[in-house]
Design a protein around this motif. Sequence first.
Motif, PDB file in Angstrom:
ATOM      1  N   HIS A  66       0.857  -0.776   0.039  1.00 40.18           N
ATOM      2  CA  HIS A  66       0.318  -0.638   0.268  1.00 40.18           C
ATOM      3  C   HIS A  66       1.018   1.121  -0.175  1.00 40.18           C
ATOM      4  CE1 HIS A  66      -3.596  -2.249   2.002  1.00 40.18           C
ATOM      5  NE2 HIS A  66      -3.529  -2.409   0.844  1.00 40.18           N
ATOM      6  N   ILE A  67       1.903   0.637   0.614  1.00 44.23           N
ATOM      7  CA  ILE A  67       2.678   2.281   0.885  1.00 44.23           C
ATOM      8  C   ILE A  67       3.208   2.699  -0.754  1.00 44.23           C
ATOM      9  CG2 ILE A  67       5.370   2.524   1.220  1.00 44.23           C
ATOM     10  CD1 ILE A  67       4.791   2.099   3.968  1.00 44.23           C
ATOM     11  N   PRO A 107      -1.163  -8.089 -10.748  1.00 50.54           N
ATOM     12  CA  PRO A 107      -1.360  -8.558 -10.048  1.00 50.54           C
ATOM     13  C   PRO A 107      -1.598  -7.903  -9.261  1.00 50.54           C
ATOM     14  CG  PRO A 107       0.450  -9.775 -11.296  1.00 50.54           C
ATOM     15  CD  PRO A 107       0.743  -9.412 -12.078  1.00 50.54           C
ATOM     16  N   SER A 108      -0.140  -6.919  -8.590  1.00 51.08           N
ATOM     17  CA  SER A 108      -0.803  -6.029  -7.231  1.00 51.08           C
ATOM     18  C   SER A 108      -1.747  -5.195  -7.116  1.00 51.08           C
ATOM     19  CB  SER A 108       0.665  -5.178  -7.394  1.00 51.08           C
ATOM     20  OG  SER A 108       1.714  -5.925  -6.792  1.00 51.08           O
ATOM     21  N   ASN A 109      -1.783  -4.666  -9.326  1.00 50.86           N
ATOM     22  CA  ASN A 109      -3.279  -3.925  -9.064  1.00 50.86           C
ATOM     23  C   ASN A 109      -4.656  -4.713  -9.604  1.00 50.86           C
ATOM     24  OD1 ASN A 109      -2.538  -1.502 -10.125  1.00 50.86           O
ATOM     25  ND2 ASN A 109      -0.484  -2.272 -11.053  1.00 50.86           N
ATOM     26  N   LEU A 110      -3.997  -5.760  -9.457  1.00 46.41           N
ATOM     27  CA  LEU A 110      -5.557  -6.220  -9.783  1.00 46.41           C
ATOM     28  C   LEU A 110      -6.112  -7.088  -8.270  1.00 46.41           C
ATOM     29  CD1 LEU A 110      -5.529  -9.129 -12.036  1.00 46.41           C
ATOM     30  CD2 LEU A 110      -7.090  -8.783 -10.278  1.00 46.41           C
ATOM     31  N   GLU A 148      -4.953  -8.029  -1.085  1.00 43.73           N
ATOM     32  CA  GLU A 148      -4.249  -8.924  -1.062  1.00 43.73           C
ATOM     33  C   GLU A 148      -4.514 -10.278  -0.763  1.00 43.73           C
ATOM     34  OE1 GLU A 148      -4.071  -5.716  -0.051  1.00 43.73           O
ATOM     35  OE2 GLU A 148      -2.575  -4.566  -1.438  1.00 43.73           O
ATOM     36  N   LEU A 149      -4.669 -11.097  -1.445  1.00 39.28           N
ATOM     37  CA  LEU A 149      -4.818 -12.593  -1.042  1.00 39.28           C
ATOM     38  C   LEU A 149      -3.097 -12.555   0.401  1.00 39.28           C
ATOM     39  CD1 LEU A 149      -4.992 -14.679  -3.925  1.00 39.28           C
ATOM     40  CD2 LEU A 149      -6.328 -13.604  -2.620  1.00 39.28           C
ATOM     41  N   ASN A 185       1.292 -13.000   5.101  1.00 38.79           N
ATOM     42  CA  ASN A 185       2.251 -11.990   4.586  1.00 38.79           C
ATOM     43  C   ASN A 185       2.054 -12.357   2.773  1.00 38.79           C
ATOM     44  OD1 ASN A 185       4.579 -11.880   5.587  1.00 38.79           O
ATOM     45  ND2 ASN A 185       4.801 -14.080   5.581  1.00 38.79           N
ATOM     46  N   LEU A 186       1.525 -11.495   1.998  1.00 41.32           N
ATOM     47  CA  LEU A 186       0.986 -11.378   0.813  1.00 41.32           C
ATOM     48  C   LEU A 186       1.159 -12.724  -0.243  1.00 41.32           C
ATOM     49  CD1 LEU A 186       2.789  -7.466  -0.386  1.00 41.32           C
ATOM     50  CD2 LEU A 186       0.568  -8.302   0.495  1.00 41.32           C
ATOM     51  N   ASP A 187       0.821 -13.359  -0.733  1.00 40.09           N
ATOM     52  CA  ASP A 187       0.749 -14.647  -1.040  1.00 40.09           C
ATOM     53  C   ASP A 187       1.049 -14.244  -2.410  1.00 40.09           C
ATOM     54  OD1 ASP A 187       0.543 -16.910  -2.386  1.00 40.09           O
ATOM     55  OD2 ASP A 187      -0.700 -17.634  -0.912  1.00 40.09           O
TER      56      ASP A 187
END
Lengths: 340, 263
Positions: free
Chosen positions: A215-216, B104-107, B112-113, B119-121
């Motif tokens: 998010h940052i 993927p980060s935008n989607l 976030e999963l 933690n981010l998957d």
Amino acid sequence: MVEFFAQLRARGASFRLSKGAFHRISAILTVLILIVIFSVASPAFSSTNNAMTILLQTSVIGMLGIGLTLVIITGGIDLSVGSVLALAGTVTGLVIKAGVPVLPAMFIGVAVGALCGLINGFVVTKMRITPFVATLGMMMMARGVALELTGAAPVSRLGESFSILGQGRLFRIVGEGPHGLPSVVFPGIPYPAILLLLVALSVAYLLRRRATGRHIYATGSNEEAARLAGVKVDRTKIIAYTLSGALAGLAGIVLMSRLGTAQPNEGVMYELDAIAAAVIGGASLMGGVGTIGGTIIGAFIIGILRNGLNMAGVSSFIQQIIIGFVVIVAVYIDQMRNRR
Amino acid sequence: MSKPSKNATPLVDMKNIEKHFGGVVAVNNVSANLYAGEVVGLLGHNGAGKSCLMRILSGAMTPNEGVISVNGEKVELKSPLDARDLGIETIYQTLALANHLNAPSNLFLGRELKTPFGNLDDKRMLEESRQVLHRLNPNFKNLLDPVSSLSGGQRQVIAIARAIYFNVKILIMDEPTAALGPSETAMVSELIQELKNQGIGIFLVSHDMHDVFDLCDRVMVMNKGRNVGTHHIEDVTKDDVLSLIIKGELPGGWTPGKKEAVQ
């Protein structure tokens, strides 16, 4: 035929370095080149002892740089870290003087730094004042408070235990010299350097593996998009400023502990060194770009330059000129690379 | 095209919505509704208030007056998160992508999963993105590049994928085909049909009369912040709609179903 070319292109693409990797490698190369040049210029530069000194000297700028990187990635700036460093250090000193044991006193110092950062974040997000102005105000206020609290005099005689964090070393090996005098075999890794490593690892983890870190980046990349995607933009920014303040507080305690006294006049212009470290490391003041690894390398480039130029007997005025020049060149190269 | 029965509860019911900025009235006492499995086209000049109305429904803007009900229940949309929780997804005209992040980060931005440790998957997000993006555009391969380096069509596909991946019930599409080529536009039309068949309600903001007449069940026209008419698409001709957009009223002597009467 077309398929064959597509395959070929795909294979070629896998060899090409990603932008981040390219930047990292060029920065590490710069560090190595600097080390070679300074070693030739002055034999004392390449000694283990001096290497540990560089580690020690870079720790403070490194910690400030890491905090600043968080803020810079959100698209902001924190000019107050140098003053917050002084305030946190002096508060720690005063609290110890008042009879609080060293360790809790240090936590109080970090908390003071975090509070300053929290106020920065609040002013930036809720009062909608641009980061430059908000943190400029905090820069003056924190310095003023530090001077007012101490009457501009250093707080000294804080006891031996206050100096352990800044002056202690891990794995220090002292052997026996030729005349029965102690001789240092290995000077030991300074505690501040170990602390820097721990801070770097945990903040890098936050940025890469946690949603807050993502998010940052998103906030700095496109604030409106992040908000529409449901990111709590204000909260994210406040976290970044608070962490920057807390790290400035930690850096202040490390620095004062190294000096053995708490000095309200310390840390003037440190924010500029820290910004330079982040920017040399590839962070963009426009937001959305920056890594902890890059900032650490940036901090070491500045640290090695300072140290090496000192060892080579270059005056501090010339040093300013060179470091200023390096900052501009580093950012210019970065821009060229991105324009490609 | 099936006409939804009048006595069913609308998916979305916006009543007497008003929004003003200082003295400027952007949305003036507008009411609109949307039924499940229906596409409502929203037309009007630039500045007619259609984007403003849609931003209110997507939670990006709060109205000064008016009531919004979803499935017959009154709701308050204070933030985009509130809207998302109700299954309201929006594809913005500006796409609203974070340029430095990859697809993927935008989607998954904002939802976030995560692994069990919080933690981010990234692995799973990449896999899921690959599937949904591949469905929309089989040539989409460079998923790990920052979206700033992608083509307009690919960026649009990410914005669309982001809206339909999650449990969407109400979809707002603001000029979804503006940046697309012919084949991608056809893909979007197909997608709208498919979503419609799944019972999803769609607000389609568009300037393209052709699209609107092809895809929509009803058309709603806004002029100077007011709703100047909501009609079933069979009841109006393109000229009627143009007249509504430009003059704010139907041509003289208009009766419903004129199109059939002429033929």
